[in-house]
Design a protein around this motif. Structure first.
Motif, PDB file in Angstrom:
ATOM      1  N   MET A  37       0.804  -1.219   0.000  1.00  0.00           N
ATOM      2  CA  MET A  37       0.000   0.000   0.000  1.00  0.00           C
ATOM      3  C   MET A  37       0.841   1.276   0.000  1.00  0.00           C
ATOM      4  O   MET A  37       0.360   2.316  -0.451  1.00  0.00           O
ATOM      5  CB  MET A  37      -0.930   0.014   1.212  1.00  0.00           C
ATOM      6  CG  MET A  37      -1.981  -1.083   1.180  1.00  0.00           C
ATOM      7  SD  MET A  37      -2.925  -1.190   2.699  1.00  0.00           S
ATOM      8  CE  MET A  37      -3.699   0.393   2.809  1.00  0.00           C
ATOM      9  N   ASN A  38       2.055   1.240   0.532  1.00  0.00           N
ATOM     10  CA  ASN A  38       2.875   2.456   0.554  1.00  0.00           C
ATOM     11  C   ASN A  38       3.785   2.491  -0.660  1.00  0.00           C
ATOM     12  O   ASN A  38       4.466   1.533  -0.967  1.00  0.00           O
ATOM     13  CB  ASN A  38       3.681   2.570   1.853  1.00  0.00           C
ATOM     14  CG  ASN A  38       4.586   1.390   2.116  1.00  0.00           C
ATOM     15  OD1 ASN A  38       4.176   0.247   1.998  1.00  0.00           O
ATOM     16  ND2 ASN A  38       5.825   1.670   2.481  1.00  0.00           N
ATOM     17  N   GLU A  39       3.766   3.642  -1.341  1.00  0.00           N
ATOM     18  CA  GLU A  39       4.573   3.779  -2.547  1.00  0.00           C
ATOM     19  C   GLU A  39       6.009   4.158  -2.233  1.00  0.00           C
ATOM     20  O   GLU A  39       6.914   3.862  -2.986  1.00  0.00           O
ATOM     21  CB  GLU A  39       3.942   4.810  -3.471  1.00  0.00           C
ATOM     22  CG  GLU A  39       2.594   4.366  -3.998  1.00  0.00           C
ATOM     23  CD  GLU A  39       1.975   5.390  -4.918  1.00  0.00           C
ATOM     24  OE1 GLU A  39       2.684   6.319  -5.341  1.00  0.00           O
ATOM     25  OE2 GLU A  39       0.786   5.254  -5.203  1.00  0.00           O
ATOM     26  N   GLY A  40       6.213   4.833  -1.099  1.00  0.00           N
ATOM     27  CA  GLY A  40       7.548   5.270  -0.737  1.00  0.00           C
ATOM     28  C   GLY A  40       7.913   4.849   0.670  1.00  0.00           C
ATOM     29  O   GLY A  40       7.125   4.209   1.362  1.00  0.00           O
ATOM     30  N   GLN A  41       9.100   5.246   1.077  1.00  0.00           N
ATOM     31  CA  GLN A  41       9.574   4.907   2.408  1.00  0.00           C
ATOM     32  C   GLN A  41       9.533   6.101   3.359  1.00  0.00           C
ATOM     33  O   GLN A  41      10.107   6.055   4.435  1.00  0.00           O
ATOM     34  CB  GLN A  41      10.996   4.340   2.327  1.00  0.00           C
ATOM     35  CG  GLN A  41      11.058   2.943   1.774  1.00  0.00           C
ATOM     36  CD  GLN A  41      10.308   1.958   2.658  1.00  0.00           C
ATOM     37  OE1 GLN A  41      10.566   1.856   3.845  1.00  0.00           O
ATOM     38  NE2 GLN A  41       9.370   1.235   2.080  1.00  0.00           N
TER      39      GLN A  41
END
Length: 104
Positions: A37-41
């Motif tokens: 679900m998360n595109e980045g860190q």
């Protein structure tokens, strides 16, 4: 959610502790599914992804070895106390240190 601010702080604390090692990535997926679900860190992306679903799994991944370090199941309910949102986790040294650190 009644205790959303405190729950976000608890998750933020766990993420920051895990990310002290720059080789660790945190991935968020809905419970029972494999999509990330998360595109980045970025910390806010990870936390927003956790709050995008009632039941999510945080997977801690070591980029240098390519292996998963462990998983934590987060269950968000309207009246659940922040110390109760961690419903289950991998029982290993890495995850136990994270859980001990956040005081759950």
């Amino acid at each position: 959610m009644i205790h959303e601010k405190q729950a976000r702080a608890l998750i933020r604390k766990m993420i920051r502790r895990a990310r002290q090692d720059w080789t660790t990535c945190v991935y968020v997926s809905p419970y029972g599914e494999s999509e990330v679900m998360n595109e980045g860190q970025l910390e806010r992306d990870i936390i927003d992804a956790v709050f995008g679903c009632d039941e999510t799994v945080l997977t801690f991944h070591d980029m240098t070895t390519g292996r998963n370090l462990g998983k934590v199941l987060i269950v968000l309910e309207y009246d659940r106390e922040p110390c109760e949102i961690v419903s289950n986790y991998t029982d290993n040294e890495y995850i136990n240190r994270l859980i001990d650190y956040i005081g759950v």
